[in-house]
Design a protein around this motif. Structure first.
Motif, PDB file in Angstrom:
ATOM      1  N   GLN A  82      66.659  30.934  67.111  1.00 44.22           N
ATOM      2  CA  GLN A  82      66.645  32.478  67.896  1.00 44.22           C
ATOM      3  C   GLN A  82      66.575  33.642  67.101  1.00 44.22           C
ATOM      4  OE1 GLN A  82      70.153  32.761  70.372  1.00 44.22           O
ATOM      5  NE2 GLN A  82      69.374  34.742  71.169  1.00 44.22           N
ATOM      6  N   VAL A  83      65.811  34.577  67.476  1.00 44.42           N
ATOM      7  CA  VAL A  83      65.797  35.702  66.587  1.00 44.42           C
ATOM      8  C   VAL A  83      66.415  36.844  67.293  1.00 44.42           C
ATOM      9  CG1 VAL A  83      63.996  37.451  65.393  1.00 44.42           C
ATOM     10  CG2 VAL A  83      63.605  34.960  65.463  1.00 44.42           C
ATOM     11  N   ASN A  84      67.076  37.501  66.531  1.00 45.64           N
ATOM     12  CA  ASN A  84      67.690  38.850  67.239  1.00 45.64           C
ATOM     13  C   ASN A  84      66.752  40.030  67.118  1.00 45.64           C
ATOM     14  OD1 ASN A  84      69.065  41.165  68.149  1.00 45.64           O
ATOM     15  ND2 ASN A  84      71.084  40.254  67.200  1.00 45.64           N
ATOM     16  N   ILE A  85      65.685  39.956  68.118  1.00 45.81           N
ATOM     17  CA  ILE A  85      64.583  40.777  67.908  1.00 45.81           C
ATOM     18  C   ILE A  85      64.578  42.135  68.326  1.00 45.81           C
ATOM     19  CG2 ILE A  85      63.599  40.669  70.493  1.00 45.81           C
ATOM     20  CD1 ILE A  85      61.369  39.903  67.443  1.00 45.81           C
ATOM     21  N   GLY A  86      65.836  42.469  68.718  1.00 47.37           N
ATOM     22  CA  GLY A  86      66.191  43.969  68.842  1.00 47.37           C
ATOM     23  C   GLY A  86      67.218  44.397  67.767  1.00 47.37           C
ATOM     24  N   ALA A  87      67.568  43.670  67.083  1.00 49.09           N
ATOM     25  CA  ALA A  87      68.584  43.728  66.032  1.00 49.09           C
ATOM     26  C   ALA A  87      69.985  44.352  66.627  1.00 49.09           C
ATOM     27  CB  ALA A  87      68.271  44.854  64.822  1.00 49.09           C
ATOM     28  N   GLU A  88      70.332  43.671  67.726  1.00 48.84           N
ATOM     29  CA  GLU A  88      71.498  44.168  68.541  1.00 48.84           C
ATOM     30  C   GLU A  88      72.703  43.373  68.007  1.00 48.84           C
ATOM     31  OE1 GLU A  88      70.059  44.822  72.926  1.00 48.84           O
ATOM     32  OE2 GLU A  88      68.980  43.124  72.155  1.00 48.84           O
ATOM     33  N   PRO A  89      73.874  44.235  67.742  1.00 47.68           N
ATOM     34  CA  PRO A  89      74.741  43.509  66.910  1.00 47.68           C
ATOM     35  C   PRO A  89      75.874  42.920  68.184  1.00 47.68           C
ATOM     36  CG  PRO A  89      75.435  46.104  67.387  1.00 47.68           C
ATOM     37  CD  PRO A  89      73.867  45.688  67.736  1.00 47.68           C
ATOM     38  N   GLN A  90      75.634  42.877  69.309  1.00 50.13           N
ATOM     39  CA  GLN A  90      76.198  42.236  70.384  1.00 50.13           C
ATOM     40  C   GLN A  90      75.755  40.842  70.628  1.00 50.13           C
ATOM     41  OE1 GLN A  90      74.457  44.861  70.985  1.00 50.13           O
ATOM     42  NE2 GLN A  90      73.550  44.820  73.008  1.00 50.13           N
TER      43      GLN A  90
ATOM     44  N   LEU B 241      65.717  36.824  73.046  1.00 48.32           N
ATOM     45  CA  LEU B 241      65.931  37.784  74.313  1.00 48.32           C
ATOM     46  C   LEU B 241      65.857  39.217  74.025  1.00 48.32           C
ATOM     47  CD1 LEU B 241      69.573  36.037  74.929  1.00 48.32           C
ATOM     48  CD2 LEU B 241      67.523  35.923  76.517  1.00 48.32           C
ATOM     49  N   PRO B 242      64.762  39.712  74.444  1.00 50.03           N
ATOM     50  CA  PRO B 242      64.380  41.370  74.093  1.00 50.03           C
ATOM     51  C   PRO B 242      65.610  41.983  74.484  1.00 50.03           C
ATOM     52  CG  PRO B 242      63.151  40.838  76.001  1.00 50.03           C
ATOM     53  CD  PRO B 242      63.866  39.230  75.377  1.00 50.03           C
ATOM     54  N   PRO B 243      65.891  43.378  74.012  1.00 43.10           N
ATOM     55  CA  PRO B 243      66.813  44.290  74.290  1.00 43.10           C
ATOM     56  C   PRO B 243      66.523  45.189  75.654  1.00 43.10           C
ATOM     57  CG  PRO B 243      65.522  45.263  72.745  1.00 43.10           C
ATOM     58  CD  PRO B 243      65.073  43.855  72.729  1.00 43.10           C
TER      59      PRO B 243
ATOM     60  N   ALA C 269      59.540  45.454  77.198  1.00 39.58           N
ATOM     61  CA  ALA C 269      59.768  44.288  76.584  1.00 39.58           C
ATOM     62  C   ALA C 269      58.545  43.706  75.757  1.00 39.58           C
ATOM     63  CB  ALA C 269      60.210  43.247  77.484  1.00 39.58           C
ATOM     64  N   ARG C 270      57.403  44.084  76.230  1.00 35.14           N
ATOM     65  CA  ARG C 270      56.104  43.526  75.533  1.00 35.14           C
ATOM     66  C   ARG C 270      55.946  43.607  74.217  1.00 35.14           C
ATOM     67  NH1 ARG C 270      49.909  43.734  78.005  1.00 35.14           N
ATOM     68  NH2 ARG C 270      48.902  42.225  76.259  1.00 35.14           N
ATOM     69  N   PRO C 271      56.256  44.729  73.568  1.00 30.95           N
ATOM     70  CA  PRO C 271      56.295  44.818  72.040  1.00 30.95           C
ATOM     71  C   PRO C 271      57.221  44.068  71.334  1.00 30.95           C
ATOM     72  CG  PRO C 271      56.477  47.256  73.204  1.00 30.95           C
ATOM     73  CD  PRO C 271      56.708  46.212  74.224  1.00 30.95           C
ATOM     74  N   HIS C 272      58.321  43.524  71.961  1.00 29.34           N
ATOM     75  CA  HIS C 272      59.247  42.670  71.174  1.00 29.34           C
ATOM     76  C   HIS C 272      58.530  41.115  71.391  1.00 29.34           C
ATOM     77  CE1 HIS C 272      62.418  45.701  70.836  1.00 29.34           C
ATOM     78  NE2 HIS C 272      62.086  46.067  72.124  1.00 29.34           N
ATOM     79  N   PHE C 273      57.996  40.854  72.372  1.00 27.56           N
ATOM     80  CA  PHE C 273      57.277  39.611  72.455  1.00 27.56           C
ATOM     81  C   PHE C 273      56.251  39.331  71.409  1.00 27.56           C
ATOM     82  CE2 PHE C 273      58.437  39.929  77.312  1.00 27.56           C
ATOM     83  CZ  PHE C 273      59.553  39.200  77.259  1.00 27.56           C
TER      84      PHE C 273
ATOM     85  N   MET D 245      60.174  32.721  75.330  1.00 27.81           N
ATOM     86  CA  MET D 245      60.382  34.211  75.611  1.00 27.81           C
ATOM     87  C   MET D 245      59.632  34.208  77.089  1.00 27.81           C
ATOM     88  SD  MET D 245      57.362  35.827  72.912  1.00 27.81           S
ATOM     89  CE  MET D 245      55.834  35.704  73.155  1.00 27.81           C
ATOM     90  N   GLY D 246      60.262  35.471  77.594  1.00 30.44           N
ATOM     91  CA  GLY D 246      60.172  35.811  78.930  1.00 30.44           C
ATOM     92  C   GLY D 246      61.018  35.303  79.812  1.00 30.44           C
TER      93      GLY D 246
END
Length: 242
Positions: free
Chosen positions: A134-142, A172-174, A182-186, A209-210
């Motif tokens: 699992q990649v934290n694709i949005g670099a979200e700390p939570q 899981l995109p932000p 969401a598409r750029p994160h995918f 994803m999705g």
């Protein structure tokens, strides 16, 4: 088992399948390129059995206790013999022993510690556990997931464990329920997967994803596994299990 509104479940499930077919057509991809995972967390075993009887094979669960309970309840159900269980929720290392060997795919490996815990249990069982990172694709700390800069090292660590089979990445995109945002994160997850292929020497076939509100865009960006819950099972009841 509790009473189940089978006609409503069928309408929703067929609607999702129609949307998936249309997104595959738009992407120029074949039906076998993408597996639909029906996310059944917090829904009853009876609902799961009803959807399985319609021909759905892949089911995703987020909570260890709930998932194991459903597996036991449905083990002998005739509609569930072909079922494949996916673990798609955050997994603590201390619960890895309850997961390894019980799921066709664990989507949420996000640390070396968790990978080693899964490896230990899989080795004890004499099996190989397929996994995704699992990649934290949005670099979200939570949120769970390895950050992009830590992905190559984690992938190498997972590849070094003989009882784990690294098959790809999950995110899981932000942004939820908004496909265009969401598409750029995918797309980014696909780029990260492609960069890992020469590093690991593995095909890394899967991109998980999705979800209900954005899986069409995920399919356009190369998703091979989409995770759809509400649009199949309806609104989730309150959480009571961990």
């Amino acid at each position: 088992m509790d009473a189940v509104d089978v006609p409503a479940l069928r309408r929703r499930w067929e609607s999702v399948r129609e949307r998936l077919a249309e997104s595959l057509r738009r992407a120029g991809r074949a039906p076998q390129d993408v597996a639909l995972i029906a996310v059944s967390k917090l829904h009853s075993a009876g609902e799961v059995a009803a959807v399985a009887a319609m021909g759905q094979v892949d089911f995703g669960e987020n909570y260890v206790q709930e998932a194991c309970g459903k597996q036991e309840e449905l083990a002998l159900h005739p509609a569930c013999r072909a079922m494949r269980w996916h673990f798609i929720g955050h997994l603590q290392s201390r619960k890895a022993a309850q997961v390894a060997g019980r799921f066709a795919l664990v989507h949420t490996v996000d640390s070396r510690r968790l990978a080693e815990a899964l490896e230990k249990r899989a080795a004890a069982l004499g099996t190989v556990q397929p996994v995704l990172i699992q990649v934290n694709i949005g670099a979200e700390p939570q949120k769970s997931g390895v950050m992009e800069d830590g992905l190559p090292a984690l992938a190498e660590a997972v590849c070094a464990l003989p009882h784990l089979d690294l098959q790809g990445l999950m995110c899981l995109p932000p942004v939820f329920d908004n496909g265009p945002l969401a598409r750029p994160h995918f797309a980014r997850l696909r780029e990260l997967r492609d960069a890992l292929r020469p590093l690991t020497g593995l095909p890394l076939l899967h991109l998980s994803m999705g979800m209900s509100g954005d899986f069409e865009e995920a399919v356009l960006e190369g998703a091979t596994l989409i995770r759809v819950g509400t649009d199949i099972f309806g609104p989730r009841p309150p959480k009571t299990l961990a």
